[in-house]
Motif scaffolding. Structure first.
Motif, PDB file in Angstrom:
ATOM      1  N   ALA A  19      -1.791 157.134  57.051  1.00 52.33           N
ATOM      2  CA  ALA A  19      -2.246 158.522  56.968  1.00 52.33           C
ATOM      3  C   ALA A  19      -1.590 159.383  58.043  1.00 52.33           C
ATOM      4  O   ALA A  19      -1.222 160.538  57.796  1.00 52.33           O
ATOM      5  N   LEU A  20      -1.454 158.834  59.247  1.00 49.39           N
ATOM      6  CA  LEU A  20      -0.819 159.591  60.333  1.00 49.39           C
ATOM      7  C   LEU A  20       0.611 159.966  59.970  1.00 49.39           C
ATOM      8  O   LEU A  20       1.079 161.067  60.293  1.00 49.39           O
ATOM      9  N   LEU A  21       1.301 159.092  59.268  1.00 51.41           N
ATOM     10  CA  LEU A  21       2.714 159.334  58.965  1.00 51.41           C
ATOM     11  C   LEU A  21       2.922 160.076  57.645  1.00 51.41           C
ATOM     12  O   LEU A  21       3.950 160.753  57.484  1.00 51.41           O
ATOM     13  N   ASN A  22       1.951 159.990  56.711  1.00 44.60           N
ATOM     14  CA  ASN A  22       2.217 160.498  55.360  1.00 44.60           C
ATOM     15  C   ASN A  22       1.220 161.520  54.840  1.00 44.60           C
ATOM     16  O   ASN A  22       1.470 162.134  53.801  1.00 44.60           O
ATOM     17  N   ARG A  81      -1.502 151.970  69.307  1.00 42.23           N
ATOM     18  CA  ARG A  81      -0.510 152.516  70.235  1.00 42.23           C
ATOM     19  C   ARG A  81       0.833 152.706  69.537  1.00 42.23           C
ATOM     20  O   ARG A  81       1.478 153.764  69.658  1.00 42.23           O
ATOM     21  N   ASP A  82       1.272 151.711  68.779  1.00 38.47           N
ATOM     22  CA  ASP A  82       2.567 151.802  68.103  1.00 38.47           C
ATOM     23  C   ASP A  82       2.559 152.906  67.059  1.00 38.47           C
ATOM     24  O   ASP A  82       3.559 153.615  66.888  1.00 38.47           O
ATOM     25  N   ALA A  83       1.432 153.071  66.364  1.00 40.74           N
ATOM     26  CA  ALA A  83       1.338 154.146  65.379  1.00 40.74           C
ATOM     27  C   ALA A  83       1.423 155.512  66.053  1.00 40.74           C
ATOM     28  O   ALA A  83       2.103 156.429  65.569  1.00 40.74           O
ATOM     29  N   LEU A  84       0.749 155.663  67.195  1.00 33.75           N
ATOM     30  CA  LEU A  84       0.788 156.936  67.918  1.00 33.75           C
ATOM     31  C   LEU A  84       2.199 157.234  68.425  1.00 33.75           C
ATOM     32  O   LEU A  84       2.643 158.397  68.393  1.00 33.75           O
ATOM     33  N   LEU A  85       2.894 156.231  68.884  1.00 35.64           N
ATOM     34  CA  LEU A  85       4.273 156.453  69.331  1.00 35.64           C
ATOM     35  C   LEU A  85       5.129 156.966  68.182  1.00 35.64           C
ATOM     36  O   LEU A  85       5.986 157.842  68.374  1.00 35.64           O
ATOM     37  N   GLU A 138      -6.488 164.596  63.318  1.00 34.75           N
ATOM     38  CA  GLU A 138      -7.741 163.874  63.543  1.00 34.75           C
ATOM     39  C   GLU A 138      -7.562 162.373  63.383  1.00 34.75           C
ATOM     40  O   GLU A 138      -8.251 161.590  64.047  1.00 34.75           O
ATOM     41  N   VAL A 139      -6.631 161.945  62.540  1.00 30.36           N
ATOM     42  CA  VAL A 139      -6.315 160.521  62.443  1.00 30.36           C
ATOM     43  C   VAL A 139      -5.739 160.038  63.773  1.00 30.36           C
ATOM     44  O   VAL A 139      -6.049 158.933  64.244  1.00 30.36           O
ATOM     45  N   ALA A 140      -4.906 160.856  64.410  1.00 29.34           N
ATOM     46  CA  ALA A 140      -4.375 160.489  65.731  1.00 29.34           C
ATOM     47  C   ALA A 140      -5.503 160.308  66.739  1.00 29.34           C
ATOM     48  O   ALA A 140      -5.504 159.366  67.537  1.00 29.34           O
ATOM     49  N   ARG A 141      -6.483 161.193  66.698  1.00 26.35           N
ATOM     50  CA  ARG A 141      -7.639 161.067  67.596  1.00 26.35           C
ATOM     51  C   ARG A 141      -8.398 159.774  67.324  1.00 26.35           C
ATOM     52  O   ARG A 141      -8.790 159.061  68.260  1.00 26.35           O
ATOM     53  N   VAL A 142      -8.583 159.444  66.049  1.00 26.55           N
ATOM     54  CA  VAL A 142      -9.307 158.228  65.685  1.00 26.55           C
ATOM     55  C   VAL A 142      -8.531 156.995  66.138  1.00 26.55           C
ATOM     56  O   VAL A 142      -9.102 156.048  66.704  1.00 26.55           O
ATOM     57  N   VAL A 152      -1.427 163.610  69.340  1.00 31.64           N
ATOM     58  CA  VAL A 152      -0.865 162.283  69.605  1.00 31.64           C
ATOM     59  C   VAL A 152      -0.646 162.103  71.108  1.00 31.64           C
ATOM     60  O   VAL A 152      -0.993 161.068  71.687  1.00 31.64           O
ATOM     61  N   SER A 153      -0.070 163.108  71.741  1.00 31.73           N
ATOM     62  CA  SER A 153       0.176 163.030  73.183  1.00 31.73           C
ATOM     63  C   SER A 153      -1.126 162.863  73.952  1.00 31.73           C
ATOM     64  O   SER A 153      -1.208 162.095  74.917  1.00 31.73           O
ATOM     65  N   MET A 154      -2.163 163.576  73.543  1.00 26.88           N
ATOM     66  CA  MET A 154      -3.467 163.426  74.191  1.00 26.88           C
ATOM     67  C   MET A 154      -3.992 162.009  74.013  1.00 26.88           C
ATOM     68  O   MET A 154      -4.525 161.399  74.940  1.00 26.88           O
ATOM     69  N   GLY A 155      -3.834 161.453  72.811  1.00 21.42           N
ATOM     70  CA  GLY A 155      -4.351 160.127  72.527  1.00 21.42           C
ATOM     71  C   GLY A 155      -3.679 159.033  73.317  1.00 21.42           C
ATOM     72  O   GLY A 155      -4.303 158.011  73.651  1.00 21.42           O
ATOM     73  N   LEU A 156      -2.421 159.215  73.655  1.00 20.78           N
ATOM     74  CA  LEU A 156      -1.695 158.184  74.398  1.00 20.78           C
ATOM     75  C   LEU A 156      -2.203 158.023  75.826  1.00 20.78           C
ATOM     76  O   LEU A 156      -1.898 157.041  76.493  1.00 20.78           O
TER      77      LEU A 156
END
Length: 502
Positions: free
Chosen positions: A246-249, A272-276, A258-262, A290-294
């Protein structure tokens, strides 16, 4: 985009209402009141998230209930009949009745004159013999003087191989049971498919059902809800894989954000790899989330390098600001140098300097205190000063170099109570509350008694409450010695005010 803004309004209102249970709501003022509420210290106290975000959500529910055409007729009649006159909520209700013939006293009573919102627990059971689906809906909110059982006209949608069917139901009791004849077991159930009703929803779904909703629910709020339910399965690799997909597509930026936050909440290597990967999102608002989530991956050198790349190559200032705050949480060896360098960067509303100054307070580096102290000086950019002042309270609480620095911080914050810039004084009050130093109490009490601006009075009251609360907590943690002290009075806080200063 409209539905995403509604979802954000829901989160804002929930934070003000939830008494601080959610970690995302920490640090705010929490209370519950009706939207129509004549009890206040100052009328500005009502410029809050009940009046604005919740008020807008109630108007949306009213439009969904009336339908677009009747809603517009009612609004036009209200504006025409009462043009250039003072009005109140009852005038609005009467205008709706005159324009549409519909008496909505029950709607106004529960949403405007009562407080809270429905908390629903839903269960679905399929009977293969009768080809019937049983839907049990319970209202689980605590019923108090101001919080009722709600009457909720809404829809339920079932999707089978023959397509989607929508049914209208009305929830009105502590428990309601509904039965639906369907050709087969539905592969998808959407409760309140347009997400019109302000509510908290607990509806257990299987992983496969949640993945289907995340991919296919037409409503943005429905897809975000599915992502949050999947995010609770922290050790489920298939759930995490669906979130990565979902994050990518995902087609709408708000759901990706919001997926990045989750994902960030799972703290797993997969997340972590998905956020990168998400750092390459085409929308800066997603890259910011995404940057906040990392920031949750402390000590991770791969994440630290990725965030440094953001600082060097990112063109959007809000993404850079998020990366700065996360970099401080990851705590690389060169973190202080990166944050100090960021103080030289101009940006919209000083977001980069503000982020760097806020981040310095979490870096645990003794060089941060004199640097932040310098940025509290009158003449520095106002928004940057506010961030520096509030960071000073956090740094002083940490006492990085002993009591001498704690005294220095306290004295500087007390000086700032007389600053000519109003929001610098507000920041000083917040910082004193964070600092928790009992020696500030006389100055705060005097400020609260003499300040004319109600919003600053309230900040002083909140600071006093925090300091007194910390002192009580410390006493409770210590073994009793001698005579017990009398409890100190608590200064009650008023609603948070977000209105601009006139």
């Amino acid at each position: 985009a409209y539905d995403y803004e509604r979802w954000k309004d829901m989160q804002d209102y929930f934070c003000e209402d939830d008494a601080g249970h959610s970690p995302a709501c920490a640090g705010g003022v929490h209370y519950r009141r009706p939207i129509v509420w004549p009890i206040y210290v100052d009328e500005m106290d009502l410029f809050d998230r009940h009046t604005y975000p919740k008020g807008g959500l109630v108007l949306h529910m009213l439009r969904a209930l009336l339908g677009e055409e009747e809603f517009r007729q009612a609004i036009h009649h209200y504006g025409t009949r009462f043009a250039r006159q003072p009005v109140d909520t009852e005038d609005f209700r009467k205008a709706i009745a005159e324009a549409t013939g519909r008496e909505l006293g029950w709607f106004f009573r529960q949403w405007l004159y009562r407080a809270g919102h429905p908390e629903l627990r839903v269960r679905a059971e399929w009977d293969p013999q009768a080809k019937s689906l049983h839907l049990a809906v319970e209202q689980t909110q605590e019923q108090r003087e101001l919080t009722p059982l709600f009457r909720l006209p809404l829809q339920v949608e079932f999707t089978t191989s023959q397509g989607a069917q929508t049914f209208r139901i009305e929830v009105a009791h502590a428990r309601d049971d509904f039965y639906f004849s369907l050709p087969e077991r539905p592969r998808r159930i959407r409760f309140d498919p347009n997400q019109d009703v302000l509510k908290e929803l607990g509806f257990p779904r299987t992983r496969e059902e949640l993945i289907d909703l995340l991919r296919n629910d037409p409503n943005v709020i429905g897809r975000i809800w599915a992502a949050e339910q999947l995010g609770r399965r922290r050790n489920d690799l298939l759930a995490l894989a669906a979130l990565r997909e979902a994050l990518l597509n995902e087609r709408f930026y708000g759901v990706r954000a919001e997926v990045a936050r989750v994902l960030a909440g799972s703290r797993s290597p997969t997340a972590r790899d998905a956020l990168l990967e998400g750092l390459n999102d085409p929308d800066a608002r997603v890259r910011e989330k995404v940057s906040m989530g990392l920031g949750g991956f402390e000590g991770d050198s791969v994440v630290a390098q990725a965030l440094e790349n953001v600082l060097l190559n990112e063109t959007k200032t809000y993404v850079v600001a998020a990366a700065l705050q996360s970099l401080a949480q990851v705590k690389p060896e060169n973190g202080f140098e990166r944050l100090r360098a960021a103080l030289e960067r101009d940006s919209h509303r000083e977001v980069i300097r503000r982020a760097a100054l806020e981040a310095l307070s979490s870096l645990e580096d003794e060089r941060a205190l004199p640097l932040v102290m310098e940025w509290t000086r009158y003449g520095r950019p106002p928004r940057a000063r506010e961030a520096a002042i509030e960071s000073l309270g956090k740094l002083g609480k940490a006492r990085p170099a002993g009591q001498a620095d704690a005294d220095r911080v306290l004295n500087r914050l007390l000086e700032l109570l007389d600053d000519p810039y109003i929001w610098a004084r507000r920041s000083a009050l917040r910082a004193l509350g964070e600092l928790g130093d009992r020696r500030a109490m006389p100055a705060l009490e005097e400020f609260a008694a003499s300040e004319l601006e109600r919003r600053l009075q309230r900040e002083a009251e909140i600071a006093l409450r925090k300091i007194r609360g910390e002192q009580k907590n410390r006493r409770a943690a210590e073994p009793p010695a001698g005579e017990p002290e009398s409890p100190e009075p608590v200064v009650e806080s008023a609603p948070e005010n977000t209105a601009p200063l006139r």
